[in-house]
Design a protein around this motif. Structure first.
Motif, mmCIF file in Angstrom:
data_model
loop_
_atom_site.group_PDB
_atom_site.id
_atom_site.type_symbol
_atom_site.label_atom_id
_atom_site.label_comp_id
_atom_site.label_asym_id
_atom_site.label_seq_id
_atom_site.Cartn_x
_atom_site.Cartn_y
_atom_site.Cartn_z
ATOM 1 N N ASN A 210 20.596 7.687 7.091
ATOM 2 C CA ASN A 210 19.255 8.011 7.550
ATOM 3 C C ASN A 210 18.427 8.401 6.320
ATOM 4 N N HIS A 211 17.153 8.622 6.534
ATOM 5 C CA HIS A 211 16.239 8.836 5.405
ATOM 6 C C HIS A 211 16.648 10.043 4.567
ATOM 7 N N VAL A 212 16.990 11.159 5.207
ATOM 8 C CA VAL A 212 17.306 12.392 4.481
ATOM 9 C C VAL A 212 18.616 12.250 3.712
ATOM 10 N N ASP A 213 19.647 11.732 4.387
ATOM 11 C CA ASP A 213 20.951 11.596 3.726
ATOM 12 C C ASP A 213 20.873 10.670 2.516
ATOM 13 N N TYR A 214 20.101 9.596 2.648
ATOM 14 C CA TYR A 214 19.987 8.654 1.535
ATOM 15 C C TYR A 214 19.465 9.356 0.281
ATOM 16 N N TYR A 215 18.413 10.110 0.420
ATOM 17 C CA TYR A 215 17.829 10.757 -0.763
ATOM 18 C C TYR A 215 18.690 11.917 -1.265
ATOM 19 N N ASP A 216 19.454 12.556 -0.387
ATOM 20 C CA ASP A 216 20.389 13.586 -0.829
ATOM 21 C C ASP A 216 21.489 12.975 -1.705
ATOM 22 N N VAL A 217 22.055 11.883 -1.240
ATOM 23 C CA VAL A 217 23.123 11.234 -1.999
ATOM 24 C C VAL A 217 22.573 10.594 -3.269
ATOM 25 N N LEU A 218 21.372 10.010 -3.189
ATOM 26 C CA LEU A 218 20.756 9.430 -4.379
ATOM 27 C C LEU A 218 20.511 10.505 -5.435
ATOM 28 N N SER A 219 20.127 11.692 -5.001
ATOM 29 C CA SER A 219 19.927 12.791 -5.941
ATOM 30 C C SER A 219 21.235 13.158 -6.634
ATOM 31 N N CYS A 220 22.328 13.176 -5.873
ATOM 32 C CA CYS A 220 23.643 13.448 -6.479
ATOM 33 C C CYS A 220 23.993 12.384 -7.512
ATOM 34 N N ALA A 221 23.691 11.128 -7.180
ATOM 35 C CA ALA A 221 23.995 10.039 -8.115
ATOM 36 C C ALA A 221 23.187 10.181 -9.403
ATOM 37 N N LYS A 222 21.924 10.533 -9.287
ATOM 38 C CA LYS A 222 21.081 10.691 -10.474
ATOM 39 C C LYS A 222 21.540 11.857 -11.343
ATOM 40 N N ASN A 223 22.078 12.902 -10.707
ATOM 41 C CA ASN A 223 22.573 14.054 -11.468
ATOM 42 C C ASN A 223 23.821 13.723 -12.266
ATOM 43 N N ARG A 224 24.584 12.741 -11.785
ATOM 44 C CA ARG A 224 25.855 12.419 -12.443
ATOM 45 C C ARG A 224 25.744 11.213 -13.366
ATOM 46 N N PHE A 225 24.864 10.289 -13.040
ATOM 47 C CA PHE A 225 24.784 9.049 -13.812
ATOM 48 C C PHE A 225 23.343 8.746 -14.174
ATOM 49 N N GLN A 226 23.126 8.461 -15.423
ATOM 50 C CA GLN A 226 21.824 8.022 -15.913
ATOM 51 C C GLN A 226 22.034 6.895 -16.922
ATOM 52 N N PRO A 227 21.397 5.753 -16.712
ATOM 53 C CA PRO A 227 20.594 5.419 -15.528
ATOM 54 C C PRO A 227 21.485 4.977 -14.371
ATOM 55 N N ILE A 228 20.891 4.835 -13.203
ATOM 56 C CA ILE A 228 21.632 4.291 -12.049
ATOM 57 C C ILE A 228 21.146 2.861 -11.821
ATOM 58 N N PRO A 229 22.004 2.009 -11.259
ATOM 59 C CA PRO A 229 21.622 0.603 -11.058
ATOM 60 C C PRO A 229 20.451 0.450 -10.087
ATOM 61 N N SER A 230 19.626 -0.518 -10.315
ATOM 62 C CA SER A 230 18.493 -0.765 -9.425
ATOM 63 C C SER A 230 18.968 -1.157 -8.029
ATOM 64 N N ALA A 231 20.180 -1.710 -7.936
ATOM 65 C CA ALA A 231 20.731 -2.117 -6.636
ATOM 66 C C ALA A 231 20.964 -0.918 -5.724
ATOM 67 N N TRP A 232 21.044 0.289 -6.293
ATOM 68 C CA TRP A 232 21.252 1.475 -5.470
ATOM 69 C C TRP A 232 19.938 2.000 -4.884
ATOM 70 N N LEU A 233 18.856 1.455 -5.329
ATOM 71 C CA LEU A 233 17.544 1.944 -4.916
ATOM 72 C C LEU A 233 16.968 1.081 -3.798
ATOM 73 N N GLY A 234 15.974 1.621 -3.103
ATOM 74 C CA GLY A 234 15.240 0.831 -2.123
ATOM 75 C C GLY A 234 15.722 1.023 -0.709
ATOM 76 N N TYR A 235 15.840 2.286 -0.263
ATOM 77 C CA TYR A 235 16.274 2.563 1.110
ATOM 78 C C TYR A 235 15.249 1.968 2.088
#
Length: 235
Positions: A210-235
Motif C-alpha cells: 500500500n502507499h504507506v508501506d511502500y514509502y516506509d520500505v523505500l526509506s529503509c532502502a535509501k538509508n542502507r544503499f546509495q544509490p538505489i536502482p531506478s527499478a525500485w522507484l515508481g509506486y
C-alpha cells in the motif's frame, strides 16, 4: 535407467510390482528419478508408507550418495536428522549449490533449517538464524569469513526459493525493516542478503504494497544503499 514409459507402468499399481516384497520395492523405487517419487508415493497407501519409513531413505542414501556413510561426527547446533533429512540436504546442496565434498551435507542442512524457520515463523529472529548458521560452519572448522560467505549464499538461495505469497511478502517486509547492524561481524546479515530482500520486494512483490508501506520500505532502502536502482522507484 527407468524412463517415462517405465514409470507409467510402475505406478499403475495393476502389475506384478505391487506384489513384490518391501525390500525389492525399495530397490526399484530408489532407481526411479527423484522427480517421480511424489507420484509413486501417491499410488498406494502401502507405497506411501514405504516413503515415510527409514529403510527406503537409507537405501536412497547408499544408492545416490555412497560416500555419505563415511561422514565424520556431526558438529554444530543444526541437527542432522534421519536418512530422509540427510538425503534432502545432500540433494539440495547438489541441485542448488552444485557442491561436492565434505561440506555439501552441512550446507544442505543449513538451507533446510533456514527455509523452514522462515516459512513457519511469523516474527523470524533473523539475526539468531544467521548466527546459528555461522556457528555451524565455524564448528566445522571454517573461518569466520568463509562461514559468513556460506551463510550469505544460503540466505540468497532460500529467498529465491520462497513461494510468492502473502506470508513471504510480510516476511520480506519485516526483514527489510529490521536493523541487525548492532550485531558484531559476522553475525549480522551481509549487504548482499539485504540487497536481495529489497530487490525482491520492489520487483516480485511491488503490487502487494500500500502507499504507506511502500514509502516506509523505500526509506529503509535509501538509508542502507546509495544509490538505489531506478527499478525500485515508481509506486
Amino acid at each position: 535407467m527407468t524412463n517415462g514409459s517405465d514409470v507409467d507402468a510402475l505406478v499403475s499399481g495393476d502389475n506384478f510390482i505391487g506384489k513384490l516384497p518391501d525390500h525389492l520395492l525399495i530397490e526399484i523405487f530408489v532407481r526411479v528419478p527423484v522427480t517421480e517419487w511424489a507420484q509413486i508415493s501417491c499410488v498406494k497407501k502401502h507405497w506411501a508408507n514405504l516413503f515415510r519409513g527409514e529403510c527406503l531413505w537409507q537405501a536412497a542414501l547408499v544408492k545416490s550418495y555412497p560416500l555419505a556413510s563415511q561422514a565424520k561426527r556431526w558438529p554444530g547446533p543444526i541437527p542432522r536428522g534421519l536418512s530422509r533429512r540427510r538425503f534432502a540436504a545432500l540433494y539440495i546442496s547438489k541441485q542448488i549449490f552444485s557442491l561436492d565434498g565434505d561440506m555439501n551435507e552441512i550446507v544442505g542442512h543449513a538451507y533446510l533449517f533456514l527455509k523452514e524457520q522462515l516459512e513457519l515463523s511469523t516474527t523470524p529472529p533473523s539475526a539468531v538464524l544467521h548466527g546459528t548458521m555461522i556457528d555451524q560452519f565455524i564448528a566445522c572448522g571454517k573461518s569466520r569469513d568463509v562461514a559468513n560467505e556460506l551463510a550469505s549464499q544460503i540466505w540468497i538461495a532460500v529467498l529465491d526459493n520462497l513461494e510468492e505469497n502473502e506470508h513471504t511478502f510480510l516476511l520480506l517486509k519485516r526483514l527489510a525493516q529490521e536493523a541487525d547492524v548492532f550485531l558484531p561481524y559476522p553475525y549480522s546479515r551481509s549487504s548482499k542478503v539485504q540487497w536481495r530482500v529489497f530487490e525482491k520486494l520492489f520487483t516480485d512483490f511491488r503490487d502487494c504494497f500500500n502507499h504507506v508501506d511502500y514509502y516506509d520500505v523505500l526509506s529503509c532502502a535509501k538509508n542502507r544503499f546509495q544509490p538505489i536502482p531506478s527499478a525500485w522507484l515508481g509506486y
